[in-house]
Design a protein around this motif. Structure first.
Motif, mmCIF file in Angstrom:
data_model
loop_
_atom_site.group_PDB
_atom_site.id
_atom_site.type_symbol
_atom_site.label_atom_id
_atom_site.label_comp_id
_atom_site.label_asym_id
_atom_site.label_seq_id
_atom_site.Cartn_x
_atom_site.Cartn_y
_atom_site.Cartn_z
ATOM 1 N N ARG A 19 40.118 55.601 49.783
ATOM 2 C CA ARG A 19 38.765 55.052 49.758
ATOM 3 C C ARG A 19 38.176 55.305 48.386
ATOM 4 N N LEU A 20 37.839 54.219 47.715
ATOM 5 C CA LEU A 20 37.208 54.298 46.409
ATOM 6 C C LEU A 20 35.700 54.234 46.573
ATOM 7 N N SER A 21 34.999 54.974 45.739
ATOM 8 C CA SER A 21 33.543 54.997 45.790
ATOM 9 C C SER A 21 32.967 54.677 44.422
ATOM 10 N N CYS A 22 31.782 54.105 44.440
ATOM 11 C CA CYS A 22 31.108 53.771 43.181
ATOM 12 C C CYS A 22 29.618 53.850 43.403
ATOM 13 N N ALA A 23 28.932 54.510 42.508
ATOM 14 C CA ALA A 23 27.479 54.617 42.613
ATOM 15 C C ALA A 23 26.850 54.500 41.232
ATOM 16 N N PRO A 24 25.726 53.805 41.123
ATOM 17 C CA PRO A 24 24.987 53.803 39.869
ATOM 18 C C PRO A 24 24.460 55.206 39.568
ATOM 19 N N SER A 25 24.358 55.516 38.294
ATOM 20 C CA SER A 25 23.889 56.844 37.901
ATOM 21 C C SER A 25 22.402 57.026 38.171
ATOM 22 N N ARG A 26 21.685 55.944 38.380
ATOM 23 C CA ARG A 26 20.272 56.019 38.717
ATOM 24 C C ARG A 26 19.962 54.918 39.711
ATOM 25 N N ARG A 27 18.969 55.128 40.529
ATOM 26 C CA ARG A 27 18.568 54.110 41.483
ATOM 27 C C ARG A 27 17.876 52.969 40.738
ATOM 28 N N THR A 28 18.149 51.770 41.197
ATOM 29 C CA THR A 28 17.519 50.611 40.594
ATOM 30 C C THR A 28 17.327 49.537 41.651
ATOM 31 N N SER A 29 16.235 48.841 41.569
ATOM 32 C CA SER A 29 15.988 47.730 42.490
ATOM 33 C C SER A 29 16.657 46.455 41.991
ATOM 34 N N ARG A 30 17.067 46.473 40.736
ATOM 35 C CA ARG A 30 17.704 45.297 40.142
ATOM 36 C C ARG A 30 19.212 45.376 40.306
ATOM 37 N N LEU A 31 19.627 45.262 41.543
ATOM 38 C CA LEU A 31 21.055 45.323 41.853
ATOM 39 C C LEU A 31 21.330 44.162 42.790
ATOM 40 N N TYR A 32 22.044 43.154 42.317
ATOM 41 C CA TYR A 32 22.188 41.922 43.074
ATOM 42 C C TYR A 32 23.564 41.770 43.705
ATOM 43 N N ALA A 33 24.551 42.343 43.112
ATOM 44 C CA ALA A 33 25.894 42.324 43.681
ATOM 45 C C ALA A 33 26.680 43.483 43.082
ATOM 46 N N MET A 34 27.633 43.952 43.872
ATOM 47 C CA MET A 34 28.563 44.964 43.365
ATOM 48 C C MET A 34 29.964 44.531 43.732
ATOM 49 N N GLY A 35 30.873 44.783 42.823
ATOM 50 C CA GLY A 35 32.222 44.311 43.052
ATOM 51 C C GLY A 35 33.269 45.290 42.568
ATOM 52 N N TRP A 36 34.499 45.007 42.968
ATOM 53 C CA TRP A 36 35.660 45.747 42.487
ATOM 54 C C TRP A 36 36.646 44.775 41.860
ATOM 55 N N PHE A 37 37.145 45.151 40.720
ATOM 56 C CA PHE A 37 38.201 44.418 40.038
ATOM 57 C C PHE A 37 39.338 45.399 39.775
ATOM 58 N N ARG A 38 40.491 44.870 39.442
ATOM 59 C CA ARG A 38 41.606 45.752 39.083
ATOM 60 C C ARG A 38 42.405 45.150 37.948
ATOM 61 N N GLN A 39 43.063 46.027 37.227
ATOM 62 C CA GLN A 39 43.875 45.577 36.096
ATOM 63 C C GLN A 39 45.158 46.381 36.056
#
Length: 129
Positions: A19-39
């Motif tokens: 299970r991968l996790s991701c969080a912004p370092s600060r709260r923001t209301s300007r967050l419209y989408a979050m995604g995962w990519f891989r390379q």
């Protein structure tokens, strides 16, 4: 833009899960989408999964449908990627991405790297056969 902090990568046997996790370092209301990519080595960065913050709709690459699940915890401001039934072909650096300027509202941008203005540092997922 926001800084994104990822965790959860590692070495796993084929058929295993992470299970991968991701969080912004600060709260923001300007967050419209979050995604995962891989390379993967020698390959271009590719879309894996995304979630619209406003609608909750989720999007997946065909190669991961039925095996990966993206989810978001609004209270914790964290997005997760549950990866199951891993194969060696899933070995890659996984990057979390966020759209803070509504780029993903247009066309198919939610599937494109250009749809996101903020990126994490990446977390390595290695699947041993």
């Amino acid at each position: 833009q926001v800084q994104l902090v990822e965790s959860g990568g590692g070495l796993v046997q084929a058929g295993g899960s992470l299970r991968l996790s991701c969080a912004p370092s600060r709260r923001t209301s300007r967050l419209y989408a979050m995604g995962w990519f891989r390379q993967a080595p020698g390959k271009e960065r590719e879309f894996v999964a995304a979630v619209s913050v406003s609608s909750g709709m989720t999007y997946y690459a065909d190669s991961v449908k039925g095996r990966f699940t993206i989810s978001r915890d609004g209270d914790k401001n964290t997005v997760y990627l549950q990866v199951n039934s891993l194969t060696p072909e899933d070995t890659a650096v996984y990057y979390c991405a966020a759209d803070t300027i509504k780029r993903t509202y247009y066309d198919d941008s939610i599937y494109q790297t250009d749809g996101y203005d903020s990126w994490g540092q990446g977390t390595q997922v290695t699947v041993a056969s």
